[in-house]
Design a protein around this motif. Structure first.
Motif, mmCIF file in Angstrom:
data_model
loop_
_atom_site.group_PDB
_atom_site.id
_atom_site.type_symbol
_atom_site.label_atom_id
_atom_site.label_comp_id
_atom_site.label_asym_id
_atom_site.label_seq_id
_atom_site.Cartn_x
_atom_site.Cartn_y
_atom_site.Cartn_z
ATOM 1 N N LEU A 241 -4.116 19.575 -4.125
ATOM 2 C CA LEU A 241 -4.225 18.129 -4.219
ATOM 3 C C LEU A 241 -3.013 17.427 -3.769
ATOM 4 C CD1 LEU A 241 -6.473 16.194 -4.976
ATOM 5 C CD2 LEU A 241 -5.282 15.905 -7.191
ATOM 6 N N SER A 242 -1.887 17.879 -4.443
ATOM 7 C CA SER A 242 -0.619 17.228 -4.210
ATOM 8 C C SER A 242 -0.391 17.266 -2.761
ATOM 9 C CB SER A 242 0.602 17.729 -5.269
ATOM 10 O OG SER A 242 0.924 18.758 -4.565
ATOM 11 N N ALA A 243 -0.446 18.611 -2.111
ATOM 12 C CA ALA A 243 -0.136 18.691 -0.642
ATOM 13 C C ALA A 243 -1.132 17.899 0.164
ATOM 14 C CB ALA A 243 -0.436 20.113 -0.190
ATOM 15 N N TRP A 244 -2.529 17.615 -0.098
ATOM 16 C CA TRP A 244 -3.291 16.797 0.691
ATOM 17 C C TRP A 244 -2.990 15.521 0.263
ATOM 18 C CZ3 TRP A 244 -6.857 13.000 -0.422
ATOM 19 C CH2 TRP A 244 -7.650 12.889 0.627
ATOM 20 N N ILE A 245 -2.505 14.977 -0.833
ATOM 21 C CA ILE A 245 -2.213 13.643 -0.881
ATOM 22 C C ILE A 245 -1.047 13.360 -0.165
ATOM 23 C CG2 ILE A 245 -1.141 12.086 -2.488
ATOM 24 C CD1 ILE A 245 -3.498 13.060 -4.431
ATOM 25 N N ARG A 246 -0.162 14.090 -0.053
ATOM 26 C CA ARG A 246 1.200 13.985 0.568
ATOM 27 C C ARG A 246 0.826 13.774 2.041
ATOM 28 N NH1 ARG A 246 5.299 18.367 -1.729
ATOM 29 N NH2 ARG A 246 3.974 18.051 -3.684
ATOM 30 N N ASP A 247 0.030 14.678 2.567
ATOM 31 C CA ASP A 247 -0.569 14.374 3.970
ATOM 32 C C ASP A 247 -1.124 13.196 4.277
ATOM 33 O OD1 ASP A 247 0.630 16.863 4.638
ATOM 34 O OD2 ASP A 247 -1.426 18.132 4.743
ATOM 35 N N ALA A 248 -2.140 12.785 3.550
ATOM 36 C CA ALA A 248 -2.867 11.652 3.492
ATOM 37 C C ALA A 248 -2.039 10.337 3.565
ATOM 38 C CB ALA A 248 -3.988 11.540 2.399
ATOM 39 N N VAL A 249 -1.044 10.357 2.577
ATOM 40 C CA VAL A 249 -0.100 9.285 2.422
ATOM 41 C C VAL A 249 0.715 9.172 3.816
ATOM 42 C CG1 VAL A 249 2.330 8.415 1.658
ATOM 43 C CG2 VAL A 249 0.492 9.266 -0.081
ATOM 44 N N PHE A 250 1.016 10.391 4.603
ATOM 45 C CA PHE A 250 1.846 10.243 5.711
ATOM 46 C C PHE A 250 1.089 9.590 6.673
ATOM 47 C CE2 PHE A 250 3.409 12.422 9.502
ATOM 48 C CZ PHE A 250 4.725 11.977 9.255
ATOM 49 N N VAL A 251 -0.306 10.116 6.876
ATOM 50 C CA VAL A 251 -0.836 9.480 8.251
ATOM 51 C C VAL A 251 -1.114 8.062 7.872
ATOM 52 C CG1 VAL A 251 -3.180 9.776 8.982
ATOM 53 C CG2 VAL A 251 -2.104 11.917 8.541
ATOM 54 N N PHE A 252 -1.630 7.939 6.569
ATOM 55 C CA PHE A 252 -2.226 6.563 6.395
ATOM 56 C C PHE A 252 -0.775 5.550 6.544
ATOM 57 C CE2 PHE A 252 -3.679 3.402 3.464
ATOM 58 C CZ PHE A 252 -5.066 2.963 4.093
ATOM 59 N N GLY A 253 0.184 5.934 6.039
ATOM 60 C CA GLY A 253 1.432 5.072 5.966
ATOM 61 C C GLY A 253 2.023 4.889 7.635
ATOM 62 N N LEU A 254 1.834 6.020 8.042
ATOM 63 C CA LEU A 254 2.067 6.044 9.739
ATOM 64 C C LEU A 254 1.410 4.842 10.556
ATOM 65 C CD1 LEU A 254 4.271 7.507 11.427
ATOM 66 C CD2 LEU A 254 2.291 8.698 12.331
ATOM 67 N N GLY A 255 0.101 4.969 10.030
ATOM 68 C CA GLY A 255 -0.902 4.093 10.660
ATOM 69 C C GLY A 255 -0.514 2.600 10.416
ATOM 70 N N LEU A 256 -0.327 2.314 9.255
ATOM 71 C CA LEU A 256 0.132 0.930 8.554
ATOM 72 C C LEU A 256 1.272 0.565 9.229
ATOM 73 C CD1 LEU A 256 -0.924 1.213 5.016
ATOM 74 C CD2 LEU A 256 -1.819 -0.579 6.694
ATOM 75 N N ILE B 97 0.836 -1.260 0.041
ATOM 76 C CA ILE B 97 0.065 -0.111 -0.132
ATOM 77 C C ILE B 97 0.988 1.210 0.018
ATOM 78 C CG2 ILE B 97 -1.959 1.248 1.380
ATOM 79 C CD1 ILE B 97 -2.672 -1.512 2.376
ATOM 80 N N PHE B 98 1.981 1.047 0.689
ATOM 81 C CA PHE B 98 2.793 2.273 0.966
ATOM 82 C C PHE B 98 3.469 2.557 -0.468
ATOM 83 C CE2 PHE B 98 7.182 3.705 1.387
ATOM 84 C CZ PHE B 98 7.047 4.765 2.234
ATOM 85 N N GLY B 99 3.916 1.458 -1.177
ATOM 86 C CA GLY B 99 4.582 1.731 -2.458
ATOM 87 C C GLY B 99 3.598 2.245 -3.502
ATOM 88 N N PHE B 100 2.280 1.970 -3.602
ATOM 89 C CA PHE B 100 1.455 2.420 -4.572
ATOM 90 C C PHE B 100 1.069 3.783 -4.255
ATOM 91 C CE2 PHE B 100 -0.675 -1.786 -5.454
ATOM 92 C CZ PHE B 100 0.010 -1.849 -6.836
ATOM 93 N N PHE B 101 1.098 4.222 -2.978
ATOM 94 C CA PHE B 101 1.021 5.547 -2.426
ATOM 95 C C PHE B 101 2.108 6.412 -2.761
ATOM 96 C CE2 PHE B 101 -2.928 4.831 -0.409
ATOM 97 C CZ PHE B 101 -3.512 5.905 0.148
ATOM 98 N N LEU B 102 3.245 5.747 -2.649
ATOM 99 C CA LEU B 102 4.526 6.527 -2.909
ATOM 100 C C LEU B 102 4.461 6.900 -4.572
ATOM 101 C CD1 LEU B 102 6.731 7.275 -1.021
ATOM 102 C CD2 LEU B 102 8.007 5.248 -2.124
ATOM 103 N N VAL B 103 4.236 6.045 -5.217
ATOM 104 C CA VAL B 103 4.178 6.047 -6.792
ATOM 105 C C VAL B 103 3.204 7.175 -6.978
ATOM 106 C CG1 VAL B 103 3.540 5.220 -9.069
ATOM 107 C CG2 VAL B 103 4.872 3.841 -7.332
ATOM 108 N N PHE B 104 2.207 7.215 -6.393
ATOM 109 C CA PHE B 104 1.088 7.985 -6.767
ATOM 110 C C PHE B 104 1.352 9.652 -6.122
ATOM 111 C CE2 PHE B 104 -3.352 9.615 -5.853
ATOM 112 C CZ PHE B 104 -3.923 9.736 -7.138
ATOM 113 N N ALA B 105 2.076 9.555 -5.065
ATOM 114 C CA ALA B 105 2.382 10.808 -4.617
ATOM 115 C C ALA B 105 3.672 11.470 -5.211
ATOM 116 C CB ALA B 105 2.912 10.659 -3.023
ATOM 117 N N PHE B 106 4.551 10.659 -5.820
ATOM 118 C CA PHE B 106 5.655 11.013 -6.650
ATOM 119 C C PHE B 106 5.037 11.865 -7.818
ATOM 120 C CE2 PHE B 106 9.228 8.696 -4.451
ATOM 121 C CZ PHE B 106 10.104 9.674 -4.226
ATOM 122 N N ASN B 107 3.975 11.113 -8.673
ATOM 123 C CA ASN B 107 3.619 11.573 -9.873
ATOM 124 C C ASN B 107 2.764 12.810 -9.593
ATOM 125 O OD1 ASN B 107 4.352 10.184 -12.444
ATOM 126 N ND2 ASN B 107 3.731 8.289 -10.873
#
Lengths: 297, 228
Positions: A165-180, A37-47
């Protein structure tokens, strides 16, 4: 630490991993799912952030000149604009240039543009780039002071939305990733707790004969990192293979516009690196929290 | 040398195990610690190898105040103290040799030194021929001798034994006692908590009697003094 001791710790770690095959499998899977999940988010966020910065680069003010301006007028405006500290560059685009570009963009469908050559309705245009893309709006507003300029246009809403959007996604990835990551660390910690439980007598004896805490910790430390590395392999592969496939399908590498994706090469390095590092961190963290309890005097 | 000055130990559940103990044990002494069950013997022993911390008072091991020693340094303190238990605490999946060698590995001794020293110590406890046997293949007396070998292998100055003969028949008990005496004559201080009246009264040594958390008797060449 002596090299002999290091070998001993590695031996112990591998022995423990192979002895508790199923628990190892469970822990590796837990890390794997998290990292996938982290990997997919990472790819998404980078893009997303790549797209945003690409868009930033494309942001410019298009100032449409009055239909009746002379070339002296044009030179004068360009000269004034170039002195403006907020301006990075000014490019003149004649109405002919504009039409040619339009045709290129429309490609085969340029039939409707035929005939426009005679009565070209496009205005002469100045393409102005701001030094700071974030201040494009102010720059556009300052165009009103020039009488030669009839109107202006900049990619308003789209740019701002993408940046938000990109700022929001970065935050979401961080929170979600941290939880995981926390979840995975606890799963690992439980796994290692079981292997420690099986070896608590050994630890008790080690403590009695005066083994240092780090001597006792090291095998578990290594065990945790191995779980992390093993857990990173599958998600890393899956992420990169599917990203490669997506690039292939969209054929977006050489494409244009907003669907320009990051190329495989530097991205795969980032994703592989970050996934592995995060895997190791989760693994080590998980094993450290479970071994701590057994090291109290 | 072990010294205790005004040592109190109150456990978290409120049990007062020791109430002001003062004692001094010199290097190369052999000391029995006797007393009824629950008198504080085990606490007294555990304080010496820092399994428990004193609630109040000072404990000096070779002049070092062990209450002040930082947690991460305790392992280094323990290397100077061998401990033997009633239930041997051997690792069941390791041979006698491996059990003893494990104690040297744990303190990061080079392998070539380990082999020689482990063989030497197994010879001292009389188990050189049995070094490849697992604990389950050894008698209780043999297992206890392995555990003594393990406690002694790193050459500690002190050997602390908590009821080492508690699970053994008289014959095996005597073997263990001769071994401990041998170790003591080589210069190691031996402190042994015991309920074995026959041993204490036969092998006359210093006897410290603990009752209700205080030392009620401390005699050179003392007697067991209880009827059980």
């Amino acid at each position: 630490m002596k090299i002999e001791t290091l070998f001993r710790h590695c031996r112990e770690a591998f022995r423990s991993l192979t002895r508790n095959t199923w628990m190892t499998f469970a822990a590796v899977s837990a890390v794997g799912v998290t990292l996938l999940i982290f990997g997919f988010f990472l790819v998404f966020a980078f893009n997303i952030s790549f797209m945003a910065s690409e868009l930033d680069k494309q942001v410019n003010v298009r100032a449409f000149l009055q239909p009746n301006v002379t070339s002296d007028d044009i030179d004068q405006v360009i000269g004034q604009l170039k002195k403006d500290p907020a301006v990075k560059s000014v490019k003149f685009q004649s109405k002919e240039d504009g039409l040619r570009q339009m045709k290129k963009q429309w490609g085969d469908d340029d039939r409707i543009l035929k005939g426009l050559e005679r009565g070209n309705p496009l205005p002469d245009t100045l393409v102005i780039k701001a030094k700071n893309p974030q201040k494009t709006k102010q720059l556009a507003d300052s165009m009103d002071q020039y009488s030669q300029i009839a109107d202006k246009d900049y990619g308003e809403g789209v740019t701002n939305n993408i940046l938000d959007l990109s700022a929001w996604i970065r935050d979401a990835v961080f929170v979600f990733g941290l939880g995981l990551a926390i979840l995975a660390a606890f799963l690992i910690s439980n796994t290692i707790k079981l292997t420690i439980f099986a070896r608590r007598r050994e630890i008790e004896v080690m403590r009695l004969v005066g083994a240092s805490n780090w001597f006792i910790r090291w095998p578990f430390f290594i065990e945790g990192s191995i779980i992390g590395i093993l857990g990173a392999i599958v998600p890393m592969t899956v992420t990169l293979v599917s990203y490669n496939a997506v690039i292939g399908i969209l054929d977006a590498n050489g494409g244009q516009g907003i669907f320009k994706l990051l190329p495989m090469w530097p991205l795969s390095l980032y994703v592989a690196g970050m996934t592995t590092i995060l895997g190791i961190m989760i693994g080590v963290w998980g094993s450290m929290i479970s071994v701590r309890r057994f090291l109290r005097v | 040398m072990i010294e205790m000055h005004d040592v109190y130990k109150v456990y978290g559940n409120g049990v007062k195990a020791l109430n002001g103990v003062n004692v001094k044990i010199d290097q190369s002494e052999f000391v029995y610690v006797v007393g009824p069950s629950g008198a504080g013997k085990s606490t007294f022993i555990k304080l010496m190898y820092r399994q428990e911390k004193p609630t109040h008072g000072v404990i000096l091991i070779n002049g070092v105040n062990i209450k002040r020693v930082r947690d991460w340094k305790i392992p280094y303190l323990r290397r100077n103290i061998g401990v033997v238990f009633q239930d041997y605490k051997l690792l069941p999946n390791m041979t006698a040799y491996e059990n003893v060698a494990f104690a040297m590995e744990a303190v990061e001794t080079p392998r070539r030194k380990i082999r020689r020293r482990v063989q030497e110590i197994l010879e001292l406890v009389g188990l050189y021929d049995r070094m490849n046997a697992l604990p389950s293949q050894l008698s209780g007396g043999e297992q206890q001798r392995v555990s003594i070998a393990r406690a002694m292998v790193n050459n500690p100055s002190f050997l602390i034994a908590d009821e080492p003969t508690g699970n053994l028949d008289p014959e095996n008990s005597w073997d263990i006692m001769y071994l401990l005496e041998e170790i003591n004559t080589r210069g190691t201080t031996v402190v042994m908590a015991t309920h074995n009246k026959e041993i204490v009264n036969t092998m006359r040594k210093r006897v410290i009697a603990v009752e209700q958390g205080v030392i009620v008797r401390d005699e050179q060449q003392g007697e067991y003094g209880y009827e059980d």
